[in-house]
Scaffold this active site. Structure first.
Site, PDB file in Angstrom:
ATOM      1  N   SER A 288      23.573 -10.112  -7.784  1.00 20.74           N
ATOM      2  CA  SER A 288      23.426  -9.500  -9.114  1.00 20.74           C
ATOM      3  C   SER A 288      24.781  -9.143  -9.707  1.00 20.74           C
ATOM      4  O   SER A 288      25.056  -9.389 -10.886  1.00 20.74           O
ATOM      5  CB  SER A 288      22.583  -8.227  -9.016  1.00 20.74           C
ATOM      6  OG  SER A 288      21.308  -8.511  -8.509  1.00 20.74           O
TER       7      SER A 288
ATOM      8  N   GLY B 224      17.087 -17.518 -11.986  1.00 14.00           N
ATOM      9  CA  GLY B 224      16.444 -16.757 -13.050  1.00 14.00           C
ATOM     10  C   GLY B 224      17.378 -15.709 -13.628  1.00 14.00           C
ATOM     11  O   GLY B 224      17.423 -15.488 -14.834  1.00 14.00           O
TER      12      GLY B 224
ATOM     13  N   SER C 208      11.808  -4.957 -15.249  1.00  6.30           N
ATOM     14  CA  SER C 208      12.626  -6.130 -14.953  1.00  6.30           C
ATOM     15  C   SER C 208      14.064  -5.865 -15.359  1.00  6.30           C
ATOM     16  O   SER C 208      14.363  -5.689 -16.543  1.00  6.30           O
ATOM     17  CB  SER C 208      12.109  -7.364 -15.699  1.00  6.30           C
ATOM     18  OG  SER C 208      13.076  -8.400 -15.636  1.00  6.30           O
TER      19      SER C 208
ATOM     20  N   ASP D 128      12.725  -7.957  -3.860  1.00  4.70           N
ATOM     21  CA  ASP D 128      13.078  -9.202  -3.165  1.00  4.70           C
ATOM     22  C   ASP D 128      12.960  -9.082  -1.643  1.00  4.70           C
ATOM     23  O   ASP D 128      13.068 -10.082  -0.937  1.00  4.70           O
ATOM     24  CB  ASP D 128      14.507  -9.630  -3.516  1.00  4.70           C
ATOM     25  CG  ASP D 128      14.600 -10.205  -4.921  1.00  4.70           C
ATOM     26  OD1 ASP D 128      13.584 -10.773  -5.400  1.00  4.70           O
ATOM     27  OD2 ASP D 128      15.659 -10.093  -5.553  1.00  4.70           O
TER      28      ASP D 128
ATOM     29  N   ARG E 198       5.222 -15.206  -3.878  1.00  3.74           N
ATOM     30  CA  ARG E 198       5.706 -14.775  -2.563  1.00  3.74           C
ATOM     31  C   ARG E 198       4.625 -14.109  -1.720  1.00  3.74           C
ATOM     32  O   ARG E 198       4.681 -14.166  -0.488  1.00  3.74           O
ATOM     33  CB  ARG E 198       6.934 -13.868  -2.720  1.00  3.74           C
ATOM     34  CG  ARG E 198       8.173 -14.660  -3.094  1.00  3.74           C
ATOM     35  CD  ARG E 198       9.419 -13.822  -3.240  1.00  3.74           C
ATOM     36  NE  ARG E 198      10.591 -14.705  -3.398  1.00  3.74           N
ATOM     37  CZ  ARG E 198      11.762 -14.296  -3.876  1.00  3.74           C
ATOM     38  NH1 ARG E 198      11.937 -13.048  -4.247  1.00  3.74           N
ATOM     39  NH2 ARG E 198      12.763 -15.150  -3.975  1.00  3.74           N
TER      40      ARG E 198
END
Length: 446
Positions: A29, A100, A173, A326, A357
């Site tokens: 990130s 993404g 998000s 994640d 997932r």
């Protein structure tokens, strides 16, 4: 077949006594953001510790396409920025590969420049929803033309006369929030993002570091971020902390592999990212933080993880989901070796990641002999304790790096080996995974 050429299966075998230091890659990130913010600053930004995975390299390439100079000099990446609003129109399609984060942040950064750009990605990225970003960018005056369902390839035409925006994010998000803030940099006045629940705040911390005027406060409406547009961003020297999402794999491997003691140095412990480590401690993991410090506005520590044979299943607090979204795949692997059930609510976001997932992990865990219940936004793993997880299966990774690494970690402690159908996608976030785990003493075979 993956986008990396022919599939490369890999197997993990029962291992013991993992030990040593695990130098995991830089935070993904922060790596993306350091290149993008460096490109939007005026002057030279220097970055060390950058994650050199394919996702971040694709972002570096994109910044060059928009007119910034990005090059590697020794261990340092040097970015000559073009200033806020200074992006040039690219002369070819921007390929963001599997990322993404990369594509959504870059869309935000260019959406308030009077230019057009076309974005594409690999097979996985081209299935992922982009409307969650293009909807708020339209409020600034940007237009987007993509495939049905708001999918890539997509052309964005930036706003000629951008207006500031107040936007409440419909789903938690960090990518959406960051895209709106990046667009707001080149809009006059104040752009406000309201989140019902706070998400990872790397963009806010780094924007402040680059000299933007940004204020965050918690109100009755939620977490409110106010950015004053059209600043001149000042170039920075950035040391990228190591990625907590990558650290999750050697940490979890040490907890479930008999006789292990592994040190993972210099891990970013941003509270919006560190939920997994607190969850593991709640389960009874022998996991300690050493040498706590701050680097580049981010809290950092060295993590020591030791074999933890007495793990207990827990109820993972739903409000922790955003800080470890994640990490649920590898948490579900640890949960398989705990006593009792681990319930994970509030995780519907996992359904729209690189793969679904929940489905991918539940299918593989069941094949390996572990009971899993699931709903639209929750799942429960019924732990079998140590020594009672069968393994011995090949699982589909669906081109998803985290699914691949999670099942390989599992194989270090199952009775029979675990095989993943394709280890190629691991290179998107953790290109040194195989070497690093092998050096700690784990048994992996191609």
């Amino acid at each position: 077949m993956s986008s990396h050429g022919p599939a490369t299966p890999m197997s993990a075998h029962k291992s013991s006594g993992l030990s040593g230091e695990a130098h995991v890659p830089g935070d993904k990130s922060i790596s993306h953001r350091s290149l993008i913010f460096g490109a939007m600053a005026v002057g030279e930004t220097r970055v060390t510790g950058l994650l050199e995975g394919q996702d971040v390299l694709d972002t570096a390439k994109a910044m060059r396409s928009f007119g910034a100079d990005v090059e590697k000099q020794g261990d340092t990446w040097v970015v000559q920025g073009v200033g806020v609003g200074g992006f040039a129109e690219p002369d070819h399609v921007i390929d963001c590969g599997n990322s993404g984060t990369g594509v959504r942040l870059i869309m935000g950064a260019m959406a308030t420049c009077p230019i057009a750009a076309t974005f594409t990605g690999d097979a996985s990225l081209n299935k992922r929803p982009m409307a969650r970003v293009t909807d708020p960018l339209a409020l600034f005056g940007a237009r987007s033309y993509g495939r049905s369902g708001g999918r890539l390839p997509m052309t964005i035409i930036g706003a000629e006369n951008p207006v500031p925006v107040t936007y409440t994010t419909p789903v938690p998000s960090a990518q959406v929030k960051s895209a709106v803030l990046l667009a707001g940099l080149n809009a006059p006045g104040q752009t406000v993002v309201i989140e019902r629940e706070a998400t990872r705040d790397h963009s806010e911390r780094m924007l402040a570091g680059f000299g933007a005027q940004i204020v965050t406060e918690d109100t009755d409406e939620g977490h409110v971020i106010t950015l004053t547009g059209q600043p001149e961003l000042k170039p920075q020297t950035i040391i990228v902390p190591r990625d907590p999402s990558s650290a999750a794999f050697p940490v979890c491997a040490a907890l479930i592999t008999e006789g292990s003691d592994v040190l993972v140095p210099n891990i970013g412990l941003n509270p919006t990212r560190a939920g997994l480590f607190y969850t593991l401690q709640d389960m009874g993991a022998d996991l300690t933080f050493e040498n706590m410090r701050e680097e580049g506005g981010e809290p950092v520590a060295d993590l020591r993880a030791k074999y933890s044979p007495d793990l207990k299943g827990i109820e993972v607090p739903a409000e922790r989901a955003a800080s470890m979204i994640d990490e649920y795949p590898v948490l579900s692997v640890v949960a398989a070796f705990a006593e009792g059930k681990t319930h994970m609510p509030g995780v519907k976001e996992l359904r729209v990641k690189e793969s679904d997932r929940i489905d991918a992990m539940a299918t593989g865990l069941r094949a390996a002999g572990v009971d899993v219940d699931e709903g639209e936004d929750w799942w429960t793993v019924h732990g079998r304790g140590f020594g009672d997880v069968a393994g011995g299966v090949t699982v589909k990774t669906h081109l998803d790096h985290r699914i691949a690494m999670s099942f390989l970690v599992m194989g270090f402690a199952t009775n029979a080996p675990m095989t993943v159908d394709d280890s190629g996608p691991i290179s998107t976030s953790f290109p040194i995974f195989e070497n690093l785990m092998t050096q700690l003493g784990a048994k992996l075979t191609q």
